[in-house]
Design a protein around this motif. Structure first.
Motif, PDB file in Angstrom:
ATOM      1  N   ARG A  66      42.933  23.791  17.894  1.00 55.42           N
ATOM      2  CA  ARG A  66      43.759  24.504  16.912  1.00 55.42           C
ATOM      3  C   ARG A  66      43.036  25.757  16.450  1.00 55.42           C
ATOM      4  O   ARG A  66      42.649  25.876  15.303  1.00 55.42           O
ATOM      5  N   SER A  67      42.868  26.730  17.339  1.00 56.31           N
ATOM      6  CA  SER A  67      42.164  27.966  16.985  1.00 56.31           C
ATOM      7  C   SER A  67      42.885  29.162  17.589  1.00 56.31           C
ATOM      8  O   SER A  67      43.214  29.157  18.774  1.00 56.31           O
ATOM      9  N   ALA A  68      43.097  30.176  16.765  1.00 56.17           N
ATOM     10  CA  ALA A  68      43.659  31.441  17.224  1.00 56.17           C
ATOM     11  C   ALA A  68      42.581  32.525  17.090  1.00 56.17           C
ATOM     12  O   ALA A  68      41.387  32.229  17.043  1.00 56.17           O
ATOM     13  N   ALA A  69      42.996  33.785  17.030  1.00 51.67           N
ATOM     14  CA  ALA A  69      42.060  34.912  17.015  1.00 51.67           C
ATOM     15  C   ALA A  69      41.819  35.373  15.581  1.00 51.67           C
ATOM     16  O   ALA A  69      42.750  35.835  14.904  1.00 51.67           O
ATOM     17  N   ARG A  70      40.575  35.284  15.144  1.00 55.71           N
ATOM     18  CA  ARG A  70      40.248  35.713  13.786  1.00 55.71           C
ATOM     19  C   ARG A  70      40.389  37.219  13.629  1.00 55.71           C
ATOM     20  O   ARG A  70      40.619  37.726  12.525  1.00 55.71           O
ATOM     21  N   LEU A 110      48.002  35.087  21.635  1.00 53.42           N
ATOM     22  CA  LEU A 110      47.816  34.696  23.032  1.00 53.42           C
ATOM     23  C   LEU A 110      47.344  35.879  23.866  1.00 53.42           C
ATOM     24  O   LEU A 110      46.451  35.740  24.720  1.00 53.42           O
ATOM     25  N   ASP A 111      47.932  37.049  23.636  1.00 52.44           N
ATOM     26  CA  ASP A 111      47.465  38.262  24.324  1.00 52.44           C
ATOM     27  C   ASP A 111      45.984  38.507  24.051  1.00 52.44           C
ATOM     28  O   ASP A 111      45.204  38.811  24.965  1.00 52.44           O
ATOM     29  N   LEU A 138      41.804  31.936  32.032  1.00 49.63           N
ATOM     30  CA  LEU A 138      41.545  30.518  32.248  1.00 49.63           C
ATOM     31  C   LEU A 138      41.138  29.796  30.976  1.00 49.63           C
ATOM     32  O   LEU A 138      40.889  28.588  30.993  1.00 49.63           O
ATOM     33  N   SER A 139      41.090  30.512  29.844  1.00 51.78           N
ATOM     34  CA  SER A 139      40.578  29.929  28.600  1.00 51.78           C
ATOM     35  C   SER A 139      41.563  30.032  27.451  1.00 51.78           C
ATOM     36  O   SER A 139      41.167  30.043  26.285  1.00 51.78           O
ATOM     37  N   VAL A 140      42.848  30.077  27.749  1.00 52.80           N
ATOM     38  CA  VAL A 140      43.861  30.144  26.702  1.00 52.80           C
ATOM     39  C   VAL A 140      44.905  29.066  26.962  1.00 52.80           C
ATOM     40  O   VAL A 140      45.322  28.836  28.095  1.00 52.80           O
ATOM     41  N   GLY A 141      45.296  28.366  25.883  1.00 57.44           N
ATOM     42  CA  GLY A 141      46.289  27.302  25.988  1.00 57.44           C
ATOM     43  C   GLY A 141      47.161  27.280  24.746  1.00 57.44           C
ATOM     44  O   GLY A 141      47.075  28.158  23.877  1.00 57.44           O
ATOM     45  N   LEU A 142      48.005  26.262  24.646  1.00 57.34           N
ATOM     46  CA  LEU A 142      48.982  26.151  23.571  1.00 57.34           C
ATOM     47  C   LEU A 142      48.773  24.880  22.769  1.00 57.34           C
ATOM     48  O   LEU A 142      48.449  23.831  23.324  1.00 57.34           O
ATOM     49  N   GLU A 155      59.060  35.490  25.406  1.00 56.12           N
ATOM     50  CA  GLU A 155      58.400  36.636  24.776  1.00 56.12           C
ATOM     51  C   GLU A 155      57.209  37.107  25.609  1.00 56.12           C
ATOM     52  O   GLU A 155      56.986  38.313  25.773  1.00 56.12           O
ATOM     53  N   LEU A 156      56.441  36.174  26.158  1.00 56.16           N
ATOM     54  CA  LEU A 156      55.303  36.556  27.003  1.00 56.16           C
ATOM     55  C   LEU A 156      55.775  37.248  28.277  1.00 56.16           C
ATOM     56  O   LEU A 156      55.158  38.229  28.729  1.00 56.16           O
ATOM     57  N   LEU A 157      56.841  36.757  28.877  1.00 55.53           N
ATOM     58  CA  LEU A 157      57.377  37.394  30.084  1.00 55.53           C
ATOM     59  C   LEU A 157      57.862  38.805  29.783  1.00 55.53           C
ATOM     60  O   LEU A 157      57.685  39.719  30.592  1.00 55.53           O
ATOM     61  N   ARG A 158      58.466  38.994  28.617  1.00 54.25           N
ATOM     62  CA  ARG A 158      58.882  40.343  28.224  1.00 54.25           C
ATOM     63  C   ARG A 158      57.685  41.279  28.118  1.00 54.25           C
ATOM     64  O   ARG A 158      57.807  42.485  28.349  1.00 54.25           O
ATOM     65  N   ARG A 159      56.540  40.725  27.758  1.00 51.71           N
ATOM     66  CA  ARG A 159      55.332  41.541  27.595  1.00 51.71           C
ATOM     67  C   ARG A 159      54.610  41.799  28.912  1.00 51.71           C
ATOM     68  O   ARG A 159      53.561  42.448  28.932  1.00 51.71           O
TER      69      ARG A 159
END
Length: 376
Positions: A239-243, A287-288, A297-301, A327-331
């Motif tokens: 449970r960690s996102a980008a600070r 996620l970006d 290889l180091s990002v998940g949901l 949304e990711l596909l749009r990006r």
């Protein structure tokens, strides 16, 4: 709690290499060949459903086990409006596997933690057995794939809090035998703000030998870095996102994201408004960022559903993953990178943990160390 007398569940992965560093996990288990499954001309949501049908979501954190304790009756296969997660919504969201949290309420003290964790494990087994058409218990990558191929959602027990092992490696081994696959390295005297003690390092080594994956979400910087140094298996941040985008204490700064990627670990970005923001675009921003800094290889949901947290708009329950993938596909995300995000990266970590365990068991007996022996 007769359900806790089930058979042991040893890993099924082959091994034989000695002293495998965690950073080599991607080399040992490279991404599988990928063939596009959708037409680039389709609408993003249509493409999202097509990609997820082939590469479902492996959700890194779900609090359903705790939520169900407060319901007098429920039917997850028919659908249950009192929770965010049930079988119809898991199928609508193309969820193929999820980790069921064994974290305990803050009111449960350390003396009660072991028994309370056993009760949670018993509940998970009871719930899965009561919903055989939708759920199946899994303990490794192979069993997760088998469940998916049979049209079931794989349920992997964990993470549990560090207090669950009662400062005893024998209890860690017993919990593993009963199904535990992830342990969070926070909240114990051997894994604190000061980092891992000598006994804490021995816990990590024994986790490696068993195939229990370290969860570092919420751990101190010292604990995170010492775990990277000691562990031969990849770690999770469930449970960690980008600070850099949102200054939540459980989110990771860029320097730790770089180190996590170098160690072959996995940052599972939570779908919570508190950690990522109030919209689906905010989650996609995280996620970006994690993919850019730590690597694809180091990002998940991590859905973090039924954990008592608010979720972003358009991502209110477990059925909403296609909206995020669209949304990711749009990006401009490639379908291959989406496939790694949703399924492949978790499979890599599970296989890496099992591989490390089999190799460690060839050279290391179960540890008899105690906290008194190592920490005084």
């Amino acid at each position: 709690m007769a359900d806790l007398q089930d058979d042991l569940h040893p890993g099924t992965e082959a091994a034989g290499l000695d002293d495998l560093p965690a950073s080599s996990a991607a080399e040992v288990f490279p991404p599988e060949p990928y063939a596009p499954v959708s037409d680039p001309g389709d609408e993003p949501l249509t493409r999202a459903h097509a990609v997820l049908a082939a590469h479902p979501v492996a959700d890194g954190y779900n609090g359903l086990a705790g939520a169900l304790r407060h319901l007098p009756w429920y039917d997850l296969e028919l659908g249950e409006s009192a929770v965010d997660t049930d079988v119809p919504r898991l199928r609508a969201g193309h969820v193929g596997a999820l980790f069921w949290s064994l974290h305990l309420p803050d009111a449960v003290d350390a003396d009660r933690a072991v028994g309370a964790t056993l009760e949670q494990l018993d509940l998970i087994k009871t719930v899965v057995r009561a919903h055989p058409e939708g759920l199946r218990l899994a303990h490794d990558a192979g069993e997760a794939i088998d469940a998916r191929n049979c049209g079931r959602v794989a349920v992997l027990p964990g993470p549990a809090g560090a207090t669950a092992i009662g400062d005893c490696l024998g209890i860690l081994r017993s919990l593993h035998a009963l199904g535990l696959r992830v342990l969070t390295l926070t909240g114990a005297r051997w894994a604190s703000e000061a980092g891992l003690t000598r006994f804490g390092e021995e816990v990590v080594r024994e986790m490696n030998r068993l195939g229990v994956i370290a969860d570092l979400s919420g751990a101190s910087v010292e604990t995170v870095r010492r775990t990277f140094a000691v562990s031969k298996a990849p770690a999770l941040c469930t449970r960690s996102a980008a600070r850099a985008l949102r200054p939540h204490p459980a989110n990771l700064p860029d320097d730790l994201l770089v180190e996590l990627g170098a160690a072959g670990g996995l940052c599972m970005v939570p779908l919570t408004a508190e950690q990522t923001g109030p919209t689906v675009r905010d989650v996609a921003d995280h996620l970006d960022h994690v993919r850019s800094v730590a690597g694809p290889l180091s990002v998940g949901l991590s859905g973090t559903y039924d954990a008592g947290t608010a979720h972003p708009l358009e991502l209110g329950d477990a059925s909403c993953y296609p909206r995020l993938i669209a949304e990711l596909l749009r990006r401009g995300w490639d379908e291959a990178d989406v496939a790694m995000l949703t399924w492949g990266n978790v499979q890599r970590v599970l296989r890496g943990a099992a591989f490390t365990a089999r190799a460690a068991q060839l050279r290391r007996q179960p540890s008899t160390a105690t906290i008194a022996d190592l920490d005084g």
